[in-house]
Design a protein around this motif. Sequence first.
Motif, PDB file in Angstrom:
ATOM      1  N   ASP A 267     -38.903  30.824  51.083  1.00  0.00           N
ATOM      2  CA  ASP A 267     -38.011  30.037  51.857  1.00  0.00           C
ATOM      3  C   ASP A 267     -38.099  29.381  53.083  1.00  0.00           C
ATOM      4  OD1 ASP A 267     -36.509  31.622  49.828  1.00  0.00           O
ATOM      5  OD2 ASP A 267     -35.676  32.815  51.032  1.00  0.00           O
TER       6      ASP A 267
ATOM      7  N   VAL B  79     -36.700  25.465  54.167  1.00  0.00           N
ATOM      8  CA  VAL B  79     -36.016  25.205  55.369  1.00  0.00           C
ATOM      9  C   VAL B  79     -36.715  23.969  55.969  1.00  0.00           C
ATOM     10  CG1 VAL B  79     -35.144  25.793  57.409  1.00  0.00           C
ATOM     11  CG2 VAL B  79     -35.052  27.511  55.521  1.00  0.00           C
TER      12      VAL B  79
ATOM     13  N   GLU C 230     -29.146  23.556  58.733  1.00  0.00           N
ATOM     14  CA  GLU C 230     -29.796  24.725  58.506  1.00  0.00           C
ATOM     15  C   GLU C 230     -28.994  25.979  57.846  1.00  0.00           C
ATOM     16  OE1 GLU C 230     -32.722  25.968  61.226  1.00  0.00           O
ATOM     17  OE2 GLU C 230     -32.786  28.210  60.282  1.00  0.00           O
TER      18      GLU C 230
ATOM     19  N   ARG D 161     -29.406  28.002  54.417  1.00  0.00           N
ATOM     20  CA  ARG D 161     -29.737  29.285  54.281  1.00  0.00           C
ATOM     21  C   ARG D 161     -28.567  29.964  53.165  1.00  0.00           C
ATOM     22  NH1 ARG D 161     -34.020  31.039  57.073  1.00  0.00           N
ATOM     23  NH2 ARG D 161     -34.628  29.735  58.654  1.00  0.00           N
TER      24      ARG D 161
END
Length: 213
Positions: free
Chosen positions: A116, A120, A165, A169
């Motif tokens: 992950d 990002v 961001e 997520r």
Amino acid sequence: MRVILLGPPGVGKGTQAQFLMDELKAIQLSTGDLLRAEVRAATELGTKAKEFMDAGKLVPDDVILGMIGRKMQDLGDKAVIFDGFPRTVPQAEGLDKLMESLNMKVDKAIELTVDDEVVVKRLSSRRSCPQCGAVFNLLFAPPKQDDVCDKCGHVGLIQRDDDKEDTIRNRLKVYHDQTAPLSNYYNTQGKLVQVEGDGTIEEVRDRVLAVVK
Ligand code: AP5
Ligand code: MG
């Protein structure tokens, strides 16, 4: 050949689809790109989809299946790379039914995997050309000239609205909850191939092309 590219946001589905298109003389069907075109054209579908996309949520299955169904009617026997579709088990089942009705089948589902935090970093630095859709990365694949598209020369590269961001997520959470179960769906059908998505774009390209050669 009909290939599905699975994997989290930012893993490189769009990037690798370009290499597969050259290799297989295929067309790319990216539901994300199709939806963004609807948003730009301010159609009813685009206006409805934008709310979901900006929140990092999935657009409802019936809207996506309707859109893909219309595209598939004109495909003939062309090779196809599905990028970002299917994204839920009902979409995968819908695609199987659609394929059957058109006398086609999915040959392979290539799942690109990456952590992950890599996602990002990649998505926060992604830029794309609003004119031709070419994708760049300020850290990993910058344009030759600052803010100028290498492909079409357009000046002014843009950041996608959903590449903030918080939204990234949310997209990752939605991916783990709703899309990750598709690995099992295609594994059960004997079609799943997992490919490590970390590494340079060229390293990943070589791994992906080895699967279809
Ligand atoms: P969509 O456009 O499909 O977005 P996504 O799946 O979140 O994936 P991305 O396009 O962000 O990433 P990618 O894997 O293509 O990576 P890329 O090659 O660009 O969907 C957007 C939204 O539309 C969804 O959130 C949803 O709302 C809706 N939607 C779409 N399809 C839907 C469906 N079927 N059902 C319901 N809703 C749907 O690469 C990312 C960046 O990293 C680039 O800058 C690139 O240059 C760079 N990069 C690529 N590979 C590497 C590498 N190996 N090393 C370093 N950098 C790399
Ligand atoms: Mg993409």
